[in-house]
Design a protein around this motif. Structure first.
Motif, PDB file in Angstrom:
ATOM      1  N   ALA A 400       0.879  -1.281  -0.042  1.00  0.00           N
ATOM      2  CA  ALA A 400      -0.090   0.023  -0.034  1.00  0.00           C
ATOM      3  C   ALA A 400       0.884   1.298   0.037  1.00  0.00           C
ATOM      4  CB  ALA A 400      -1.156  -0.097   1.118  1.00  0.00           C
ATOM      5  N   ALA A 401       2.070   1.142   0.386  1.00  0.00           N
ATOM      6  CA  ALA A 401       2.917   2.332   0.462  1.00  0.00           C
ATOM      7  C   ALA A 401       3.301   2.633  -0.794  1.00  0.00           C
ATOM      8  CB  ALA A 401       4.286   2.064   1.270  1.00  0.00           C
ATOM      9  N   LYS A 402       3.341   1.797  -1.819  1.00  0.00           N
ATOM     10  CA  LYS A 402       3.559   2.076  -3.502  1.00  0.00           C
ATOM     11  C   LYS A 402       2.417   2.361  -3.949  1.00  0.00           C
ATOM     12  CE  LYS A 402       7.332  -1.248  -2.906  1.00  0.00           C
ATOM     13  NZ  LYS A 402       7.926  -2.618  -3.593  1.00  0.00           N
ATOM     14  N   MET A 403       1.257   2.481  -3.535  1.00  0.00           N
ATOM     15  CA  MET A 403       0.014   2.797  -4.058  1.00  0.00           C
ATOM     16  C   MET A 403       0.021   4.382  -4.183  1.00  0.00           C
ATOM     17  SD  MET A 403      -2.737   0.204  -2.755  1.00  0.00           S
ATOM     18  CE  MET A 403      -2.576  -1.519  -2.891  1.00  0.00           C
ATOM     19  N   HIS A 404      -0.807   4.875  -5.296  1.00  0.00           N
ATOM     20  CA  HIS A 404      -1.173   6.385  -5.132  1.00  0.00           C
ATOM     21  C   HIS A 404      -1.939   6.664  -4.120  1.00  0.00           C
ATOM     22  CE1 HIS A 404      -1.612  10.008  -7.047  1.00  0.00           C
ATOM     23  NE2 HIS A 404      -3.248   9.984  -6.819  1.00  0.00           N
ATOM     24  N   GLN A 405      -1.448   7.756  -3.364  1.00  0.00           N
ATOM     25  CA  GLN A 405      -1.656   8.258  -1.965  1.00  0.00           C
ATOM     26  C   GLN A 405      -2.877   9.276  -2.001  1.00  0.00           C
ATOM     27  OE1 GLN A 405      -0.576   6.340   0.969  1.00  0.00           O
ATOM     28  NE2 GLN A 405       0.201   5.280  -0.919  1.00  0.00           N
ATOM     29  N   VAL A 406      -3.696   9.274  -1.124  1.00  0.00           N
ATOM     30  CA  VAL A 406      -4.819  10.265  -0.822  1.00  0.00           C
ATOM     31  C   VAL A 406      -4.082  11.273  -0.223  1.00  0.00           C
ATOM     32  CG1 VAL A 406      -6.757  10.676   0.290  1.00  0.00           C
ATOM     33  CG2 VAL A 406      -6.806   8.610  -0.749  1.00  0.00           C
ATOM     34  N   PRO A 407      -4.581  12.840  -0.585  1.00  0.00           N
ATOM     35  CA  PRO A 407      -3.785  13.849   0.069  1.00  0.00           C
ATOM     36  C   PRO A 407      -3.891  13.732   1.504  1.00  0.00           C
ATOM     37  CG  PRO A 407      -4.957  14.393  -2.074  1.00  0.00           C
ATOM     38  CD  PRO A 407      -5.199  12.920  -1.963  1.00  0.00           C
ATOM     39  N   ALA A 408      -3.194  14.185   2.046  1.00  0.00           N
ATOM     40  CA  ALA A 408      -2.994  14.184   3.797  1.00  0.00           C
ATOM     41  C   ALA A 408      -4.336  15.047   4.132  1.00  0.00           C
ATOM     42  CB  ALA A 408      -1.581  14.800   4.074  1.00  0.00           C
ATOM     43  N   GLN A 409      -4.469  16.301   3.550  1.00  0.00           N
ATOM     44  CA  GLN A 409      -5.605  16.794   4.041  1.00  0.00           C
ATOM     45  C   GLN A 409      -6.875  16.243   3.974  1.00  0.00           C
ATOM     46  OE1 GLN A 409      -5.190  19.651   5.612  1.00  0.00           O
ATOM     47  NE2 GLN A 409      -7.391  19.757   6.072  1.00  0.00           N
ATOM     48  N   VAL A 410      -7.144  15.626   2.848  1.00  0.00           N
ATOM     49  CA  VAL A 410      -8.493  14.663   2.585  1.00  0.00           C
ATOM     50  C   VAL A 410      -8.517  13.452   3.565  1.00  0.00           C
ATOM     51  CG1 VAL A 410      -9.714  13.175   0.986  1.00  0.00           C
ATOM     52  CG2 VAL A 410      -8.299  15.284  -0.051  1.00  0.00           C
ATOM     53  N   LYS A 411      -7.385  12.959   4.019  1.00  0.00           N
ATOM     54  CA  LYS A 411      -7.495  11.772   4.794  1.00  0.00           C
ATOM     55  C   LYS A 411      -7.626  12.616   6.194  1.00  0.00           C
ATOM     56  CE  LYS A 411      -3.299  10.301   4.208  1.00  0.00           C
ATOM     57  NZ  LYS A 411      -1.963   9.443   4.410  1.00  0.00           N
ATOM     58  N   LYS A 412      -7.261  13.764   6.614  1.00  0.00           N
ATOM     59  CA  LYS A 412      -7.517  14.335   8.000  1.00  0.00           C
ATOM     60  C   LYS A 412      -9.079  14.656   8.031  1.00  0.00           C
ATOM     61  CE  LYS A 412      -2.912  16.063   8.803  1.00  0.00           C
ATOM     62  NZ  LYS A 412      -2.225  17.452   8.992  1.00  0.00           N
ATOM     63  N   GLN A 413      -9.383  15.188   6.818  1.00  0.00           N
ATOM     64  CA  GLN A 413     -10.708  15.657   6.736  1.00  0.00           C
ATOM     65  C   GLN A 413     -11.972  14.563   7.060  1.00  0.00           C
ATOM     66  OE1 GLN A 413     -13.076  15.141   3.821  1.00  0.00           O
ATOM     67  NE2 GLN A 413     -14.870  16.035   5.002  1.00  0.00           N
TER      68      GLN A 413
END
Length: 553
Positions: A400-413
């Motif tokens: 999963a660390a190599k997958m396309h990541q969701v932006p940090a701000q979106v994860k926090k929201q």
């Protein structure tokens, strides 16, 4: 464990110093213990030269501070390590500042937990404390730079913590990261009847198995705990009986996946639970740990019967992680949302008042707004009384660390939105708070509930109510060592030299000799090699006498 580690670290008993070559440069045949070299002509080593020689240090009289992060499995490991160290004369202290050595028991599930672990190592070094590292972080990634030169004890080697601590106190760097095996078959870990200091004398945490059958793409714990390895039913029942004889009122079963228990040894979880129920005293209780949906589906009917038993808590932790089937597929969770709902619906129907706890990961790679809203709807539907909300953290070495990541701000929201939803409803959790009274600790008493909150019910004991005490003995005092069997006591007392010195109660001979004498729980296991070439000849004589020591030059 990743293949990159297997070649170097399989059953390793590698004691190194800061001056030694890097692991890749070290000859594979070198397995003996090498003490740190003192360079007296180097100005930066002047302070080290003032330390007493390692041979003059008396282990067993020092103070040790133990810090544990993570799950109940980790907490049980920490309790076992504390118990063994205390049984050998070390003082377990809750004051980190006064401790001579810090034993840091780590968790690798999320990045913040590892950050705390790393910061604690740095603080220990700044305060010039001896350090021993344990838990899933060093087991999964022992070659990280910030672990260099430090002693490590693997998750399956906790029965050898005394050896590692002694060598660390004497100035050596020790690493034990091997897997416990019997005729080539991987075992669940160290023996269950080891001495232990329970954080709560009324609760015994029993690890029924280690590792799991899954390959979740986000999970780092799999790298540390490995594939499923279950303890035999008779050993688990024996540990439960021993715990009740020591005044325990609750047994908590734990593992990386309790539902998968027994699949490697030809049995299953319901079979174990029915055997445990038979030995639970009246008034004592059993609590089940986390189980993934795939391994509970085929046992739903039996699990419902067990959860309805008066001595089993009507509680089950079943992680869903997301309500999006496409994300579950990317996670390799091996079930769909409908499977999870089937488990919850059946248990809620068949087990009145059951508490279902679950986990949610917010912002897994590829999670869309539509995926997240499906998760929100699931929480709105079931209003889980216990909900663990986790922001996704990419763990090094996981797919999963190599997958396309969701932006940090979106994860926090998304994490905040789900948290708001959770706090918007009151499920009246199963906990009851009553005025603190030492006389009713570990006992059952009838109460009148007068207030309910998000996570609690407050009650006042009924004035004429009968206080019921489970049919068990007086619980151990806080900090008292459990599991000191006659076999263990005999091993401690045989060869005692002096009642004045705690460490002298252990053995008549120094450590380099004593390594040939295995403790009751170490029968059949390897032992640490000789400390230095200077004692090689003496070690050979000891090996000849005891017939169980090997020396390598």
């Amino acid at each position: 464990m990743p293949a990159v580690c297997d070649s170097l670290l399989e059953d390793i008993e590698d004691i190194v110093s800061a001056q030694d070559p890097k692991p890749n440069d070290r000859p594979f045949r070198r397995k003996n213990i090498v003490p740190k070299v003192r360079k007296r002509n180097s100005q930066k080593n002047v302070e080290a030269d003032d330390d007493p020689p390692s041979d003059s240090v008396i282990p067993g009289v020092q103070k040790i501070w133990i810090r544990t992060w993570g799950c109940s499995h980790n907490n049980s490991d920490g309790e076992y390590m504390a118990g063994q160290l205390a049984a050998f004369g070390y003082k377990i202290t809750e004051n980190a500042a006064e401790a001579d050595l810090w034993l840091l028991n780590s968790c690798t599930v999320k990045s913040p937990a590892e950050d705390h672990f790393r910061n604690s190592i740095k603080k220990a070094q700044e305060e010039k404390k001896k350090v021993v590292l344990a838990g899933c972080v060093p087991q999964a990634q022992p070659r990280q730079d910030y672990l260099s030169g430090l002693s490590i004890i693997g998750v399956q080697q906790i029965d050898r913590v005394v050896e590692v601590v002694e060598e660390t106190i004497k100035g050596h760097s020790v690493r034990l990261l091997g897997q416990k095996k019997d005729n080539g078959k991987r075992l669940g870990g160290a023996r269950l009847d080891l001495p232990k200091i329970r954080k709560n004398p009324l609760i015994e945490i029993i690890s029924i198995n280690t590792g799991c059958l899954n390959a979740c793409t986000y999970c780092k714990t799999k790298h540390a705990r490995g594939d499923l390895a279950s303890y035999p039913i008779e050993e688990l029942v024996g540990r439960a009986k021993q715990s009740f004889q020591e005044g325990v009122c609750e047994i908590w079963l734990t593992s990386e996946d309790t539902g998968a228990y027994g699949r490697d040894i030809g049995t299953d979880l319901p079979t174990l639970l029915w055997k445990l129920v038979e030995v639970i005293p009246e008034g004592a209780m059993l609590r089940l740990g986390m189980t993934n949906p795939p391994y509970i589906l085929e046992h739903l009917e039996e699990m419902a019967k067990i959860l309805n038993h008066p001595r089993v808590y009507a509680f089950l932790h079943v992680p869903v992680q997301t309500a999006s089937d496409s994300i579950l597929m990317d996670m390799k969770r091996e079930y769909c949302v409908a499977d999870f709902e089937r488990v919850v619906d059946y248990l809620q129907e068949k087990v009145p008042g059951i508490t279902i706890a679950t986990d949610i990961i917010c912002g897994f790679p590829g999670e869309t707004d539509e995926d997240f809203q499906e998760t929100v709807k699931l929480v709105e539907k079931y209003k889980f009384p216990s909900l663990f909300i986790n922001q996704f953290y990419p763990r090094p070495g996981t797919p999963a660390a190599k997958m396309h990541q969701v932006p940090a701000q979106v994860k926090k929201q998304r994490t905040k939105e789900l948290s708001r939803l959770f706090h918007s409803y009151n499920p009246y959790d199963h906990k009851v708070l009553v005025p603190k009274n030492p006389e009713i600790m570990g006992k059952m008493v009838e109460v009148d509930v007068y207030e309910a909150g998000k996570h609690f019910l407050k009650g006042q004991p009924v004035s004429d109510a009968r206080i019921f005490m489970p049919s068990v003995t007086r619980p151990l005092a806080k900090g008292e060592v459990s599991g000191l069997t006659e076999e263990f006591r005999h091993a401690l007392e045989n060869g005692s030299e002096s009642k004045a010195c705690p460490s002298a109660k252990r053995w008549k001979v120094p450590l380099s000799h004593r390594m040939a004498m295995q403790l009751p729980w170490q029968q059949g296991g390897n032992v640490l090699k000789i400390l230095s070439l200077s004692v090689a000849v003496l070690a050979v004589l000891v090996a000849f006498y005891y017939g169980s020591l090997s020396v390598e030059n």
